[in-house]
Design an enzyme around this catalytic site. Structure first.
Site, short mmCIF file in Angstrom:
data_model
loop_
_atom_site.label_atom_id
_atom_site.label_comp_id
_atom_site.label_asym_id
_atom_site.label_seq_id
_atom_site.Cartn_x
_atom_site.Cartn_y
_atom_site.Cartn_z
CG HIS A 1 0.57 -1.37 0.29
ND1 HIS A 1 0.39 -0.67 -0.89
CD2 HIS A 1 -0.61 -1.23 0.97
CE1 HIS A 1 -0.81 -0.14 -0.91
NE2 HIS A 1 -1.43 -0.45 0.21
CB CYS B 1 -3.71 2.26 -1.57
SG CYS B 1 -2.79 2.66 -0.07
CG PHE C 1 -6.01 4.54 4.46
CD1 PHE C 1 -6.43 3.23 4.64
CD2 PHE C 1 -4.90 4.97 5.17
CE1 PHE C 1 -5.78 2.37 5.50
CE2 PHE C 1 -4.22 4.12 6.03
CZ PHE C 1 -4.66 2.82 6.20
CD GLU D 1 -8.23 -7.65 -2.15
OE1 GLU D 1 -8.10 -7.67 -3.38
OE2 GLU D 1 -7.30 -7.80 -1.36
CG HIS E 1 -5.43 -3.75 -2.05
ND1 HIS E 1 -4.76 -2.74 -2.68
CD2 HIS E 1 -5.36 -3.46 -0.72
CE1 HIS E 1 -4.32 -1.86 -1.79
NE2 HIS E 1 -4.67 -2.29 -0.59
CE LYS F 1 -0.97 -3.71 -2.17
NZ LYS F 1 -1.84 -4.19 -3.25
#
Length: 423
Positions: free
Chosen positions: A351, A174, A410, A325, A314, A346
């Site tokens: 996403h 991502c 990830f 975050e 994010h 998002k």
């Protein structure tokens, strides 16, 4: 050519965007600033067997985009998105690519799952929807190589503009979008290219991808209310909404862009990336890896934490990401973290895995362009552990000169980039 680590300045002069809820850059920005959401129940296939049945699908018509029947047959949907965005970005830049040295023009494209949709479709055809263990290769598409090799995606973009310089695919989950654009910035800075087509694309709304995220319970099960399913930083959040999309930019050296009178969206710093070396999908609570990436990005841009006017988070909407975050922002920005507005787009466009980093860079450049901070939609009950200014529900007008955007993926990847207005 400058020999410093920072090298030449790099600016964005062209932009092309394809996202849920809009067919281009204007529609994308209108959606964000209105606080509307593009998350709906999945329509591409029967999602009833799955735990999560919502996604943010783009209304993309390859014929209307000007792609020929041969191109449509050859290209995976994600590649089609990238080519359409590239055409828009090139037109937007006003740059005459035919007049450029093709060996000084390159491509850096990001994607997390590449042509996963076409690969799955081909498997379903060959195996008769999974009924046959032994498959007949005679049913295989002649374009299987284009689907199997991720490198075919930036190659198509390179053919679109005639780029014969460095052509690369960046795939690290991502953070691919941020990292692909950051790689392009470095190539221009060091003098390996003068112009780069940079961005990312992903179209992962397919049964196999949905099943993968279902298995680890990362995506939301809020199927009865898809428009409000993506709710970053909200106490009731329960996972992200899968999406598709792409964003592609024309990047060039600042002095050349200024000399030709180009419209400049923003100056870009190279991305900084760190890995937590902790867990494939888990995040540490303290957020030190993301904080370190932010500090490095600020140093690269010669910016202080207090220079940041807006942070594009994010903000995936998972329990662990949003707290991770928040901790990282506090570590990296200190007391300024409590004063600077932060939001997650998002909440509106979902996403789109590797593509979202580039889409968020587009949002940051437009925030600078219009002096508007997009909101975090669906943020009605803030998580007490996420106690920063996450711009709930409504866009905010304010001077935006310097923006920080971050990504988390990830594998433990944490990336950050700083964009600045050019006077």
């Amino acid at each position: 050519m400058e020999s410093s680590a920072r090298g030449r300045r790099v600016v964005m002069t062209g932009m092309g965007v394809r996202t849920p809820g809009g067919a281009g850059t204007k529609e994308f920005w209108d959606l964000l600033t209105s606080g509307r959401t593009a998350t709906r129940r999945i329509s591409f296939f029967d999602a009833s067997p799955f735990r999560s049945q919502v996604a943010a699908e783009a209304a993309f018509d390859p014929v209307a985009e000007g792609l020929s029947p041969r191109q449509i047959r050859r290209m995976d949907r994600a590649t089609q998105f990238a080519v359409a965005c590239t055409r828009d970005a090139v037109a937007d830049s006003g740059l005459e690519f035919d007049a450029l040295d093709p060996y000084r023009v390159g491509v850096s494209l990001g994607s997390a799952v590449a042509s996963a949709t076409s690969l799955e479709n081909e498997y379903l055809v060959m195996s008769d929807a999974g009924r046959n263990w032994l498959v007949d290769h005679a049913y295989l598409s002649p374009h299987m190589f284009d689907y199997l090799s991720p490198g075919a995606m930036p190659a198509e973009v390179a053919w679109t503009v005639g780029a014969q310089g460095p052509v690369t695919l960046v795939s690290d989950g991502c953070t691919s979008g941020i990292d692909a654009v950051g790689h392009a910035v470095r190539l221009i800075r060091e003098g390996s290219a003068d112009v780069m087509i940079a961005g990312a694309t992903d179209t992962p709304i397919s049964p196999i991808v949905v099943a993968c995220f279902d298995a680890i319970k990362a995506s939301t099960p809020r199927n009865d209310d898809p428009e409000h399913a993506s709710r970053p930083f909200d106490r009731t959040r329960d996972g992200f909404v899968l999406a598709e999309g792409a964003a592609v930019f024309v990047l060039e050296e600042y002095e050349a862009a200024r000399a030709r009178g180009a419209h400049i969206y923003a100056e870009l710093g190279a991305s900084a990336t760190r890995c937590n070396a902790h867990h494939m999908t888990g995040l540490t609570k303290h957020g030190r890896e993301m904080a370190e990436a932010i500090r490095k990005a600020l140093d690269d841009a010669r910016a202080d934490a207090t220079d940041i006017d807006y942070v594009n988070a994010h903000g995936s909407g998972t329990q662990q990401n949003d707290r991770h975050e928040t901790a990282a922002f506090k570590l990296a920005l200190g007391s300024h973290a409590y004063r600077v507005p932060v939001s997650s787009i998002k909440s509106m466009v979902g996403h789109s895995l590797g593509a979202i980093g580039a889409i968020e860079i587009a949002a940051c450049a437009l925030a600078i362009e219009y002096d508007v901070v997009p909101p975090t939609a669906n943020l009605h009950e803030p998580d007490p552990a996420c106690d920063l200014d996450y711009v709930p529900l409504t866009a905010r007008e304010l001077p935006v000169r310097t923006v920080l955007t971050v990504g988390s993926g990830f594998g433990g990847f944490q990336s950050a980039m700083v964009l600045r207005a050019v006077a």
